[in-house]
Design a protein around this motif. Structure first.
Motif, mmCIF file in Angstrom:
data_model
loop_
_atom_site.group_PDB
_atom_site.id
_atom_site.type_symbol
_atom_site.label_atom_id
_atom_site.label_comp_id
_atom_site.label_asym_id
_atom_site.label_seq_id
_atom_site.Cartn_x
_atom_site.Cartn_y
_atom_site.Cartn_z
ATOM 1 N N ALA A 77 29.167 28.850 -60.206
ATOM 2 C CA ALA A 77 28.176 28.966 -61.475
ATOM 3 C C ALA A 77 27.934 30.794 -61.486
ATOM 4 O O ALA A 77 27.944 31.384 -62.553
ATOM 5 C CB ALA A 77 26.567 28.739 -61.148
ATOM 6 N N ARG A 78 27.955 31.516 -60.254
ATOM 7 C CA ARG A 78 27.697 32.961 -60.452
ATOM 8 C C ARG A 78 29.057 33.356 -61.047
ATOM 9 O O ARG A 78 29.007 34.338 -62.101
ATOM 10 C CB ARG A 78 27.777 33.392 -58.843
ATOM 11 C CG ARG A 78 26.514 33.217 -58.632
ATOM 12 C CD ARG A 78 26.659 34.045 -56.913
ATOM 13 N NE ARG A 78 25.048 33.783 -56.299
ATOM 14 C CZ ARG A 78 25.099 33.081 -55.326
ATOM 15 N NH1 ARG A 78 25.971 32.367 -54.944
ATOM 16 N NH2 ARG A 78 23.917 32.659 -54.794
ATOM 17 N N SER A 122 25.435 25.042 -71.324
ATOM 18 C CA SER A 122 25.063 23.830 -71.346
ATOM 19 C C SER A 122 25.787 23.045 -70.300
ATOM 20 O O SER A 122 25.038 22.072 -69.493
ATOM 21 C CB SER A 122 25.400 23.138 -72.539
ATOM 22 O OG SER A 122 25.225 21.646 -72.740
ATOM 23 N N SER A 123 26.968 23.335 -69.958
ATOM 24 C CA SER A 123 27.672 22.609 -68.552
ATOM 25 C C SER A 123 27.057 23.178 -67.481
ATOM 26 O O SER A 123 26.779 22.311 -66.552
ATOM 27 C CB SER A 123 29.069 23.231 -68.914
ATOM 28 O OG SER A 123 29.832 22.878 -69.948
ATOM 29 N N LEU A 124 26.465 24.526 -67.348
ATOM 30 C CA LEU A 124 25.959 24.860 -65.897
ATOM 31 C C LEU A 124 24.381 24.098 -65.892
ATOM 32 O O LEU A 124 24.156 23.812 -64.670
ATOM 33 C CB LEU A 124 25.514 26.402 -66.141
ATOM 34 C CG LEU A 124 26.745 27.443 -66.079
ATOM 35 C CD1 LEU A 124 26.426 28.852 -66.188
ATOM 36 C CD2 LEU A 124 27.505 26.912 -64.681
ATOM 37 N N GLU A 125 23.829 23.880 -67.012
ATOM 38 C CA GLU A 125 22.558 23.021 -66.939
ATOM 39 C C GLU A 125 22.774 21.777 -66.255
ATOM 40 O O GLU A 125 21.774 21.271 -65.582
ATOM 41 C CB GLU A 125 21.840 22.904 -68.360
ATOM 42 C CG GLU A 125 21.159 24.490 -68.613
ATOM 43 C CD GLU A 125 20.621 24.422 -70.041
ATOM 44 O OE1 GLU A 125 20.328 23.205 -70.695
ATOM 45 O OE2 GLU A 125 19.929 25.290 -70.423
ATOM 46 N N ARG A 126 23.600 21.076 -66.916
ATOM 47 C CA ARG A 126 24.033 19.459 -66.282
ATOM 48 C C ARG A 126 24.396 19.696 -64.776
ATOM 49 O O ARG A 126 23.911 18.436 -64.146
ATOM 50 C CB ARG A 126 25.239 19.391 -67.143
ATOM 51 C CG ARG A 126 24.949 18.701 -68.578
ATOM 52 C CD ARG A 126 26.177 17.883 -69.161
ATOM 53 N NE ARG A 126 27.523 18.427 -69.112
ATOM 54 C CZ ARG A 126 27.995 19.188 -70.053
ATOM 55 N NH1 ARG A 126 27.324 19.432 -71.146
ATOM 56 N NH2 ARG A 126 29.159 19.502 -69.977
ATOM 57 N N LYS A 131 17.867 28.657 -66.823
ATOM 58 C CA LYS A 131 17.681 29.772 -67.091
ATOM 59 C C LYS A 131 16.287 30.158 -66.852
ATOM 60 O O LYS A 131 15.463 29.325 -67.363
ATOM 61 C CB LYS A 131 18.184 30.189 -68.687
ATOM 62 C CG LYS A 131 17.702 31.443 -69.106
ATOM 63 C CD LYS A 131 18.379 31.560 -70.547
ATOM 64 C CE LYS A 131 17.989 32.842 -71.101
ATOM 65 N NZ LYS A 131 18.603 32.905 -72.642
ATOM 66 N N LEU A 132 15.979 31.167 -66.313
ATOM 67 C CA LEU A 132 14.709 31.726 -66.016
ATOM 68 C C LEU A 132 13.972 32.237 -67.339
ATOM 69 O O LEU A 132 14.748 32.770 -68.152
ATOM 70 C CB LEU A 132 14.596 32.717 -65.091
ATOM 71 C CG LEU A 132 15.006 32.382 -63.695
ATOM 72 C CD1 LEU A 132 15.006 33.759 -62.836
ATOM 73 C CD2 LEU A 132 14.547 31.305 -62.955
ATOM 74 N N GLU A 133 12.739 32.016 -67.639
ATOM 75 C CA GLU A 133 12.048 32.556 -68.699
ATOM 76 C C GLU A 133 11.144 33.405 -68.432
ATOM 77 O O GLU A 133 9.666 32.967 -68.282
ATOM 78 C CB GLU A 133 11.485 31.076 -69.793
ATOM 79 C CG GLU A 133 12.853 30.149 -70.103
ATOM 80 C CD GLU A 133 13.700 30.932 -70.996
ATOM 81 O OE1 GLU A 133 13.244 31.960 -71.687
ATOM 82 O OE2 GLU A 133 14.621 30.219 -71.311
ATOM 83 N N ALA A 169 18.321 30.172 -61.953
ATOM 84 C CA ALA A 169 17.958 29.357 -60.357
ATOM 85 C C ALA A 169 18.644 27.968 -60.619
ATOM 86 O O ALA A 169 19.036 27.676 -61.552
ATOM 87 C CB ALA A 169 16.784 29.262 -60.281
ATOM 88 N N ILE A 170 19.135 27.712 -59.467
ATOM 89 C CA ILE A 170 19.887 26.504 -59.267
ATOM 90 C C ILE A 170 18.936 25.753 -58.153
ATOM 91 O O ILE A 170 18.822 26.084 -56.981
ATOM 92 C CB ILE A 170 21.180 26.587 -58.747
ATOM 93 C CG1 ILE A 170 21.675 25.052 -58.657
ATOM 94 C CG2 ILE A 170 21.229 27.203 -57.354
ATOM 95 C CD1 ILE A 170 23.272 25.101 -58.328
ATOM 96 N N GLY A 171 18.264 24.522 -58.691
ATOM 97 C CA GLY A 171 17.460 24.019 -57.868
ATOM 98 C C GLY A 171 16.081 25.006 -57.565
ATOM 99 O O GLY A 171 15.605 25.444 -58.263
#
Length: 205
Positions: A77-78, A122-126, A131-133, A169-171
């Motif tokens: 992802a990075r 979208s692929s990364l979200e799956r 994404k941080l807000e 973030a991831i998890g």
């Protein structure tokens, strides 16, 4: 008469011996039962401990497998975020009026780059990348990286007022902190009066 007395004495003695033997046998039985109960309690305790150890091992293994998967996805992802940054830079490098010129080449280029960026995110979200807000939220050094301060007395100090680079973030793990601008000069967070509620400190005594 003497013979009858002797017979009775013998019977009483035999009865006494039988009673003593029965009492001894009962005592032995009670001791054996207590021993078996103690052994049973020990075996039960060991089984419960073994079951608890197995459950802890199962949970730890699941956690390690999950962490390993997240770590593998995080590295990938990075790299993809670096590509997404380059897409954003490509859009930023286009003339500001590219959408307004009516040039079909520009329009197709902008649309293609934007679509690629959205598809990538979208692929990364799956795969669990979120994404941080941080805009408008209190600065959190665990998720945000302060790049500069913005003097603004109208909002609480330590509020994120600008996002320079998106964070992800991831998890529960930060993949990349958001680079932000933070307000200073306002009231400290949690001390500002609520909207519509008079500030007690300004009331006349």
């Amino acid at each position: 008469m003497a013979t009858e007395g002797a017979r009775q004495a013998g019977e009483e003695a035999a009865t006494g011996e039988a009673g003593a033997w029965a009492e001894g046998a009962a005592e032995a039985d009670r001791a054996r039962i207590a021993e078996l109960e103690a052994e049973n309690a020990d075996v039960k305790d060991r089984l419960l401990r073994l079951a608890a150890d197995m459950e802890n091992l199962r949970r730890r293994t699941e956690r390690e497998i999950k962490d390993a998967r997240q770590f593998a996805v995080a590295n990938f992802a990075r790299d993809m975020l670096a590509v997404a940054d380059n897409l954003d830079r490509a859009l930023a490098a286009l003339p500001k009026d590219a959408h307004e010129t009516g040039d079909p080449g520009y329009a197709a280029l902008v649309e293609g780059v934007e679509m690629t960026g959205r598809s990538m995110l979208s692929s990364l979200e799956r795969h669990g990348v979120k994404k941080l807000e941080p805009q408008g939220q209190r600065f959190d050094p665990n998720f945000h990286q302060a790049m500069f301060e913005v003097p603004d007395g109208s909002i609480p100090a330590g509020t994120v007022v600008q996002v320079v680079q998106d964070g992800y973030a991831i998890g529960e793990r930060v993949l990349r902190p958001a680079m932000v601008g933070v307000s200073k000069g306002g009231a400290k967070p949690g001390l500002s009066p609520k909207p519509g509620v008079p500030d007690e400190s300004t009331k006349d005594a």
